[in-house]
Enzyme design. Structure first.
Site, short mmCIF file in Angstrom:
data_model
loop_
_atom_site.label_atom_id
_atom_site.label_comp_id
_atom_site.label_asym_id
_atom_site.label_seq_id
_atom_site.Cartn_x
_atom_site.Cartn_y
_atom_site.Cartn_z
N ASN A 19 40.48 36.35 40.13
CA ASN A 19 41.03 35.89 41.45
C ASN A 19 42.26 34.69 41.30
O ASN A 19 42.35 33.61 41.92
CB ASN A 19 39.89 35.11 42.47
CG ASN A 19 40.16 34.93 43.79
OD1 ASN A 19 41.03 35.84 44.46
ND2 ASN A 19 39.44 33.96 44.33
N ASP A 161 37.00 45.82 38.07
CA ASP A 161 36.37 45.22 39.42
C ASP A 161 36.45 46.89 40.22
O ASP A 161 37.50 47.17 40.82
CB ASP A 161 37.21 44.43 40.05
CG ASP A 161 36.65 43.98 41.25
OD1 ASP A 161 35.71 44.69 41.89
OD2 ASP A 161 37.06 42.91 41.91
#
Length: 224
Positions: A19, A161
């Site tokens: 992130n 992811d």
């Protein structure tokens, strides 16, 4: 006196959606990386170009890195860190609509290919699932490339992811999320195709029971 023979050193691979690598670096990414014991680390949502890398990253010793940014600054992006220089690196799927978003990197280490992907979220700007078709096309493209390498006699590991829970056991509230991107029937089917073709869900192979997850929301301290 005979001497016992130690087995080969395990090859340790780690996948992490950071992130934002610049933010993660401020929170201790470099000490974590050095202590990880990893041979290869794949990062997703790195959101950084090579020129934007923090000094703590550019001065790292003993690590090779591949940076794959999106054309849009501060968006998406993947990276690969490895103790050994890869024998081959692939940073594009050869499909412009995917390559401009910097979502894929694959590296070869001998007879092993390791791929790291930041699979799209199916939500559009209005959280309307409008990006689901794009997500499914991306997933198919990654799977086809991985299959091609496997048919060539290589071992292949695909990590990242995936932005999809394949089975009800993979999320805490399956009924409430039945119409939410990440658990839609067509998204789950796209993941089932991997398993149907002989790929192994390594997380569930190691953690077959429930209440084990690869991601926790920080909202409401759900990860604590």
């Amino acid at each position: 006196m005979s001497k016992s023979k130690a087995g080969p050193k395990p090859f340790r691979v780690i996948s992490w959606n950071v992130n934002g690598l610049r933010a993660a670096t401020k929170k201790g990414f470099v000490p974590w990386l050095e202590a990880s014991g990893a041979d290869v680390v794949g990062l997703q949502e790195s959101r950084v170009t090579e020129a934007q890398l923090p000094e703590a990253i550019t001065e790292l010793k003993g690590w090779h890195r591949v940076t794959v940014p999106a054309e849009r600054l501060g968006y998406s992006g993947v990276m690969l860190f490895s103790r050994r220089k890869p024998d081959q690196v692939i940073t594009k799927l050869g499909i412009p609509e995917f390559d401009i978003e910097g979502r894929f990197v694959m590296a070869r280490f001998g007879r092993l290919f390791i791929a790291s992907g930041y699979f799209p979220n199916g939500n559009g700007k209005e959280r309307d699932n409008s990006r689901v078709p794009y997500k499914l096309r991306f997933t198919d493209a990654v799977r086809e490339l991985a299959k091609k390498k496997r048919r060539g006699g290589y071992k292949v590991l695909v990590m990242g992811d995936f932005n999809t829970a394949r089975e009800a056991i993979d999320l805490a509230r399956p009924k409430q999320n039945a119409k939410t991107s990440g658990f839609l029937p067509e998204e789950r089917l796209s993941m089932d195709r991997w398993v149907d073709e002989g790929w192994i869900d390594t997380f569930r192979a190691q953690q077959p029971e429930g209440e084990h997850y690869t991601w926790w929301s920080q909202i409401g301290r759900a990860h604590v």
